[in-house]
Design a protein around this motif. Sequence first.
Motif, PDB file in Angstrom:
ATOM      1  N   ALA A 181      -6.854  -6.006  -3.108  1.00 19.59           N
ATOM      2  CA  ALA A 181      -7.906  -6.720  -3.838  1.00 19.59           C
ATOM      3  C   ALA A 181      -8.303  -7.992  -3.087  1.00 19.59           C
ATOM      4  O   ALA A 181      -9.489  -8.246  -2.850  1.00 19.59           O
ATOM      5  CB  ALA A 181      -7.420  -7.074  -5.247  1.00 19.59           C
TER       6      ALA A 181
ATOM      7  N   GLU B  55      -1.698 -15.657   1.717  1.00 17.47           N
ATOM      8  CA  GLU B  55      -0.706 -14.585   1.558  1.00 17.47           C
ATOM      9  C   GLU B  55       0.679 -15.164   1.824  1.00 17.47           C
ATOM     10  O   GLU B  55       0.904 -15.798   2.847  1.00 17.47           O
ATOM     11  CB  GLU B  55      -1.021 -13.436   2.532  1.00 17.47           C
TER      12      GLU B  55
ATOM     13  N   ARG C 239       3.912  -0.618  -1.462  1.00 14.40           N
ATOM     14  CA  ARG C 239       2.541  -0.812  -1.883  1.00 14.40           C
ATOM     15  C   ARG C 239       1.760   0.459  -2.170  1.00 14.40           C
ATOM     16  O   ARG C 239       0.711   0.390  -2.776  1.00 14.40           O
ATOM     17  CB  ARG C 239       1.798  -1.555  -0.789  1.00 14.40           C
TER      18      ARG C 239
ATOM     19  N   THR D 196      -2.279   5.215  -0.267  1.00 11.34           N
ATOM     20  CA  THR D 196      -3.419   6.096  -0.480  1.00 11.34           C
ATOM     21  C   THR D 196      -4.744   5.332  -0.412  1.00 11.34           C
ATOM     22  O   THR D 196      -4.899   4.306  -1.075  1.00 11.34           O
ATOM     23  CB  THR D 196      -3.320   6.763  -1.866  1.00 11.34           C
TER      24      THR D 196
ATOM     25  N   VAL E  93       1.302 -19.486  -2.989  1.00 10.47           N
ATOM     26  CA  VAL E  93       0.728 -20.278  -4.084  1.00 10.47           C
ATOM     27  C   VAL E  93       1.836 -20.541  -5.101  1.00 10.47           C
ATOM     28  O   VAL E  93       2.496 -19.618  -5.568  1.00 10.47           O
ATOM     29  CB  VAL E  93      -0.446 -19.513  -4.736  1.00 10.47           C
TER      30      VAL E  93
ATOM     31  N   ASP F 130      -4.068  -5.941  -9.639  1.00 11.57           N
ATOM     32  CA  ASP F 130      -2.874  -5.888 -10.491  1.00 11.57           C
ATOM     33  C   ASP F 130      -2.619  -7.206 -11.213  1.00 11.57           C
ATOM     34  O   ASP F 130      -1.941  -7.224 -12.238  1.00 11.57           O
ATOM     35  CB  ASP F 130      -1.639  -5.519  -9.651  1.00 11.57           C
TER      36      ASP F 130
ATOM     37  N   GLY G  19      -1.576   7.404  -8.311  1.00 10.70           N
ATOM     38  CA  GLY G  19      -1.799   6.623  -7.089  1.00 10.70           C
ATOM     39  C   GLY G  19      -3.193   6.020  -7.047  1.00 10.70           C
ATOM     40  O   GLY G  19      -3.911   6.141  -6.058  1.00 10.70           O
TER      41      GLY G  19
ATOM     42  N   ILE H   9      -4.577   1.018  -5.987  1.00  5.41           N
ATOM     43  CA  ILE H   9      -5.247   0.391  -4.838  1.00  5.41           C
ATOM     44  C   ILE H   9      -6.756   0.549  -4.996  1.00  5.41           C
ATOM     45  O   ILE H   9      -7.533  -0.387  -4.795  1.00  5.41           O
ATOM     46  CB  ILE H   9      -4.778   1.048  -3.520  1.00  5.41           C
TER      47      ILE H   9
HETATM   48  C1  LIG Z   1       6.340   2.054  -6.939  1.00  8.06           C
HETATM   49  C2  LIG Z   1       4.853   1.949  -6.887  1.00  8.06           C
HETATM   50  C3  LIG Z   1       4.128   2.839  -6.094  1.00  8.06           C
HETATM   51  C4  LIG Z   1       2.747   2.773  -6.061  1.00  8.06           C
HETATM   52  N1  LIG Z   1       2.055   3.689  -5.307  1.00  8.06           N
HETATM   53  C5  LIG Z   1       0.714   3.643  -5.283  1.00  8.06           C
HETATM   54  C6  LIG Z   1      -0.046   4.570  -4.488  1.00  8.06           C
HETATM   55  O1  LIG Z   1       0.513   5.430  -3.796  1.00  8.06           O
HETATM   56  N2  LIG Z   1      -1.389   4.440  -4.492  1.00  8.06           N
HETATM   57  C7  LIG Z   1      -2.041   3.491  -5.245  1.00  8.06           C
HETATM   58  O2  LIG Z   1      -3.289   3.431  -5.217  1.00  8.06           O
HETATM   59  N3  LIG Z   1      -1.355   2.613  -5.974  1.00  8.06           N
HETATM   60  C8  LIG Z   1      -0.004   2.649  -6.014  1.00  8.06           C
HETATM   61  N4  LIG Z   1       0.681   1.743  -6.766  1.00  8.06           N
HETATM   62  C9  LIG Z   1      -0.071   0.670  -7.443  1.00  8.06           C
HETATM   63  C10 LIG Z   1      -0.549  -0.312  -6.373  1.00  8.06           C
HETATM   64  O3  LIG Z   1       0.553  -0.744  -5.576  1.00  8.06           O
HETATM   65  C11 LIG Z   1      -1.224  -1.540  -6.978  1.00  8.06           C
HETATM   66  O4  LIG Z   1      -2.052  -1.172  -8.065  1.00  8.06           O
HETATM   67  C12 LIG Z   1      -2.089  -2.241  -5.922  1.00  8.06           C
HETATM   68  O5  LIG Z   1      -1.282  -2.583  -4.809  1.00  8.06           O
HETATM   69  C13 LIG Z   1      -2.737  -3.488  -6.482  1.00  8.06           C
HETATM   70  O6  LIG Z   1      -3.339  -4.234  -5.433  1.00  8.06           O
HETATM   71  P1  LIG Z   1      -3.473  -5.813  -5.521  1.00  8.06           P
HETATM   72  O7  LIG Z   1      -4.158  -6.259  -4.290  1.00  8.06           O
HETATM   73  O8  LIG Z   1      -4.053  -6.181  -6.838  1.00  8.06           O
HETATM   74  O9  LIG Z   1      -1.968  -6.352  -5.578  1.00  8.06           O
HETATM   75  P2  LIG Z   1      -0.777  -6.180  -4.521  1.00  8.06           P
HETATM   76  O10 LIG Z   1      -0.932  -4.971  -3.704  1.00  8.06           O
HETATM   77  O11 LIG Z   1       0.485  -6.344  -5.303  1.00  8.06           O
HETATM   78  O12 LIG Z   1      -0.956  -7.421  -3.559  1.00  8.06           O
HETATM   79  C14 LIG Z   1      -0.634  -8.728  -3.980  1.00  8.06           C
HETATM   80  C15 LIG Z   1      -0.445  -9.572  -2.741  1.00  8.06           C
HETATM   81  O13 LIG Z   1      -0.254 -10.921  -3.143  1.00  8.06           O
HETATM   82  C16 LIG Z   1       0.824 -11.479  -2.426  1.00  8.06           C
HETATM   83  N5  LIG Z   1       1.381 -12.531  -3.265  1.00  8.06           N
HETATM   84  C17 LIG Z   1       2.121 -12.398  -4.384  1.00  8.06           C
HETATM   85  N6  LIG Z   1       2.402 -13.598  -4.904  1.00  8.06           N
HETATM   86  C18 LIG Z   1       1.832 -14.509  -4.092  1.00  8.06           C
HETATM   87  C19 LIG Z   1       1.777 -15.933  -4.103  1.00  8.06           C
HETATM   88  N7  LIG Z   1       2.365 -16.648  -5.075  1.00  8.06           N
HETATM   89  N8  LIG Z   1       1.109 -16.568  -3.107  1.00  8.06           N
HETATM   90  C20 LIG Z   1       0.491 -15.851  -2.132  1.00  8.06           C
HETATM   91  N9  LIG Z   1       0.531 -14.510  -2.061  1.00  8.06           N
HETATM   92  C21 LIG Z   1       1.185 -13.852  -3.036  1.00  8.06           C
HETATM   93  C22 LIG Z   1       1.775 -10.305  -2.202  1.00  8.06           C
HETATM   94  O14 LIG Z   1       2.638 -10.552  -1.109  1.00  8.06           O
HETATM   95  C23 LIG Z   1       0.789  -9.179  -1.927  1.00  8.06           C
HETATM   96  O15 LIG Z   1       0.447  -9.110  -0.573  1.00  8.06           O
HETATM   97  C24 LIG Z   1       2.068   1.783  -6.825  1.00  8.06           C
HETATM   98  C25 LIG Z   1       2.787   0.874  -7.604  1.00  8.06           C
HETATM   99  C26 LIG Z   1       4.160   0.952  -7.655  1.00  8.06           C
HETATM  100  C27 LIG Z   1       4.919   0.000  -8.519  1.00  8.06           C
END
Ligand SMILES: Cc1cc2nc3c(=O)[nH]c(=O)nc-3n(C[C@H](O)[C@H](O)[C@H](O)COP(=O)(O)OP(=O)(O)OC[C@H]3O[C@@H](n4cnc5c(N)ncnc54)[C@H](O)[C@@H]3O)c2cc1C
Length: 406
Positions: free
Chosen positions: A16, A35, A45, A48, A131, A290, A300, A303
């Motif tokens: 995101a 990050e 993560r 897919t 953060v 998320d 999945g 993402i």
């Molecule tokens: C076990 C498991 C398997 C999964 N498999 C899949 C899959 O195969 N395909 C799929 O589409 N989805 C999958 N998901 C769901 C998917 O991982 C998430 O929905 C997706 O990654 C959300 O993206 P995001 O960018 O919102 O958050 P995230 O991917 O969680 O990214 C958040 C980022 O913020 C960073 N961060 C966190 N806190 C801080 C802070 N305080 N300061 C700075 N940076 C910070 C983290 O390091 C990370 O890089 C899975 C989830 C789980 C639990």
Amino acid sequence: MPSLSTTCCIAGGGPAGMMLGLLLARAGVDAVVLEKHADFLRDFRGDTIHPSTLEILHELGLLDDFLKLPHQKVHALTVQIGGETVPIADFSHLPTRCKFVAFLPQWDFLNFLAERGARFTSFGLRMRAEVVGLLEERGRVVGVAVDTPEGRLDVRAPLVVAADGRHSIVREKANLPIEKLSAPMDVLWFRVSRRPDDPDTGLGRFRPGRLFVLLNRGDYWQCGFVIAKGTFDDIQRTGLPAFRESVAALVPFAADRVTDIRSWDDVKLLTVLVDRLTTWYRTGLLCIGDAAHAMSPVGGVGINLAIQDAVATANLLAEPLRRGTLTDADLRRVQERRALPTRIVQRFQVLAQNRVVAPVLASRARTLTVPFVLRLFVRFPWLRRIPARLIGIGFRPEHVETAARG
Ligand SMILES: Cc1cc2nc3c(=O)[nH]c(=O)nc-3n(C[C@H](O)[C@H](O)[C@H](O)COP(=O)(O)OP(=O)(O)OC[C@H]3O[C@@H](n4cnc5c(N)ncnc54)[C@H](O)[C@@H]3O)c2cc1C
């Protein structure tokens, strides 16, 4: 206190945050992604990239270069239930340029976005920037406090976007109201080496009491062993040899390699959460991905949803950000646009968790039989287009509407 000013400060460099940073910078809006890790090399993560995300990359003119990264194309999804292979989704009829899910390690995807973002002067990415708090003035969020190797840094911006994932510190500090949904499982995440003569794809394997996912990462299998929530301690008590045996029974072709799991340190517990904010914003702050709605791994699709949130955010906010006219009403529009698709997907995920995952994990039968609904997919192949559409595109797909200015 050292400080830095930008137009949009994005907490979290996941799908995101990185996509939003790229889109805003491309639209000529100064954006800084913070990050907390030093790189994107983490395992938990999901790998897919869905047809609708590939469509977005095409709209950005990035698809051809992206597809040059090593990846696997999965045109149809199957699961193994008991001894039977059951087809459940066929992507070949989707109305998208790419009729497949691309599987590649997520760090490759994020590095790609980082590299493309860096081509815009408005794009900033700070790694090892965690953060730790919000800066507030008269009830308004005006920036974030950040821990860096050089010490504390204040980043000030008219808009802070929380894209820091399902354990979001930003949404916690903002006290936004959360609605929790059920998540009856957790996932054990570990690696087993892969040989060239192993099958190409592993994907889902269902056995009584067991649900297992395999991802092909070239020279190793990334394994996800789904367990009933809160049972990891019990599994550890029964001992590592018993755990290895259960893995070997699920992937007989790799039975000789389960000793790659040398100790419990090689097995990571990933807690699954499903929740959503009832309000995604406060003055000066918006949550997406998320951080706004933690997604289950079922289907999945997390993402994809995170990327769709980023596209909608850029479409709706780039102009007010550039003009300096951003209001709460603009932030509300993002929530109004994305809340319904999120609710629908989470409803399907919770249904699948309760109707499929939980019963499989609770089953003590000798063998599993294929449920009636899934038999229909075997009998009527066209039915496989429905899950393909839900997984591959989802509801209310977004398209890039911002013009390139960066
Ligand atoms: C076990 C498991 C398997 C999964 N498999 C899949 C899959 O195969 N395909 C799929 O589409 N989805 C999958 N998901 C769901 C998917 O991982 C998430 O929905 C997706 O990654 C959300 O993206 P995001 O960018 O919102 O958050 P995230 O991917 O969680 O990214 C958040 C980022 O913020 C960073 N961060 C966190 N806190 C801080 C802070 N305080 N300061 C700075 N940076 C910070 C983290 O390091 C990370 O890089 C899975 C989830 C789980 C639990």
